[in-house]
Design an enzyme around this catalytic site. Structure first.
Site, PDB file in Angstrom:
ATOM      1  N   GLY A  65       0.786  -1.227   0.000  1.00  0.00           N
ATOM      2  CA  GLY A  65       0.000   0.000   0.000  1.00  0.00           C
ATOM      3  C   GLY A  65       0.814   1.271   0.000  1.00  0.00           C
ATOM      4  O   GLY A  65       0.257   2.367  -0.180  1.00  0.00           O
ATOM      5  N   ASN A  94       1.185   2.376  -6.455  1.00  0.00           N
ATOM      6  CA  ASN A  94       0.012   2.850  -5.714  1.00  0.00           C
ATOM      7  C   ASN A  94      -0.288   4.313  -5.995  1.00  0.00           C
ATOM      8  O   ASN A  94      -1.456   4.723  -5.970  1.00  0.00           O
ATOM      9  CB  ASN A  94       0.220   2.625  -4.208  1.00  0.00           C
ATOM     10  CG  ASN A  94       0.159   1.154  -3.851  1.00  0.00           C
ATOM     11  OD1 ASN A  94      -0.790   0.455  -4.164  1.00  0.00           O
ATOM     12  ND2 ASN A  94       1.205   0.665  -3.188  1.00  0.00           N
ATOM     13  N   ASP A 175      -6.692 -10.675  -8.645  1.00  0.00           N
ATOM     14  CA  ASP A 175      -6.860  -9.227  -8.772  1.00  0.00           C
ATOM     15  C   ASP A 175      -6.166  -8.666 -10.012  1.00  0.00           C
ATOM     16  O   ASP A 175      -6.366  -7.512 -10.376  1.00  0.00           O
ATOM     17  CB  ASP A 175      -6.368  -8.503  -7.518  1.00  0.00           C
ATOM     18  CG  ASP A 175      -4.877  -8.717  -7.237  1.00  0.00           C
ATOM     19  OD1 ASP A 175      -4.164  -9.249  -8.102  1.00  0.00           O
ATOM     20  OD2 ASP A 175      -4.438  -8.342  -6.134  1.00  0.00           O
TER      21      ASP A 175
END
Length: 202
Positions: A65, A94, A175
């Protein structure tokens, strides 16, 4: 005197050789996203390099993240703690997913590069690309950040390993963004070869 000299010689012969220290500052692509950390490619990297006759200690400071801003914020304490010889920057994905302006990403990475050099280490950039659904103008401006910085700061630029992994659906999570554990050995070998090509490793 002879005894002291003998002890010095014994120490020099038996002392372990200095290992190059590599700090990796990245995001989920390097943090072993949703897998045991021992399976992540940075954990595998020292053994792969050792098999190629290079002694490198790897410190993986990647956090899932993290953006380039997060990496910049964490960098000073990481440099102070580890005093690496090289720092591999694997950040920006990100930022791109959140649509951050390219000039902000470039500024963060530039500051990271400056901090690394000030600490006496050598920065290494990894090329990052974002998904094409953000539009041609943004994706091209984003991708151009990395070669621009590598050229202007005379840095090694390592290709984005995900470009090769994503062509193997069995290596990618559902994903469509993160490699599975099965891909990690290949990534470790790919990164090792790039490091050997671009860096002066013992």
């Amino acid at each position: 005197m002879f005894r002291l000299f003998s002890l010095v010689v014994i120490f020099l012969v038996t002392a372990p050789a200095y290992a190059t220290k590599l700090l990796i500052v990245g995001d989920s692509l390097s943090a072993g996203y949703q897998m045991p950390i021992e399976k992540a490619w940075p954990t595998l990297l020292p053994d792969v390099l050792a098999d190629k006759n290079h002694d490198v200690t790897v410190i993986n400071a990647s956090i899932s993240g993290d953006t380039s801003g997060n990496g910049l914020e964490r960098l000073p304490s990481l440099l102070s703690q580890h005093h690496p010889d090289y720092v591999l920057i694997e950040l920006g994905a990100n930022d791109g997913l959140r649509g951050f302006p390219p000039n902000v990403i470039e500024r963060n990475l530039t500051e990271m590069i400056s901090l690394i050099k000030q600490d006496g280490a050598s920065p290494v950039l990894m090329q990052i690309h974002v998904l094409p659904n953000y539009g041609k103008r943004y994706t091209e401006a984003f991708s151009a950040i990395y070669p621009k910085l590598a050229d202007s700061h005379d840095l090694p630029l390592i290709p984005f390993f995900l470009e090769h992994v994503i062509t193997r659906p069995e290596w990618m999570k559902d994903d469509g963004l993160h490699p599975r554990a099965e891909a990690q050995p290949w990534i470790a070998n790919f990164v090792a070869d790039q490091l050997i090509t671009h860096l002066q490793l013992p």
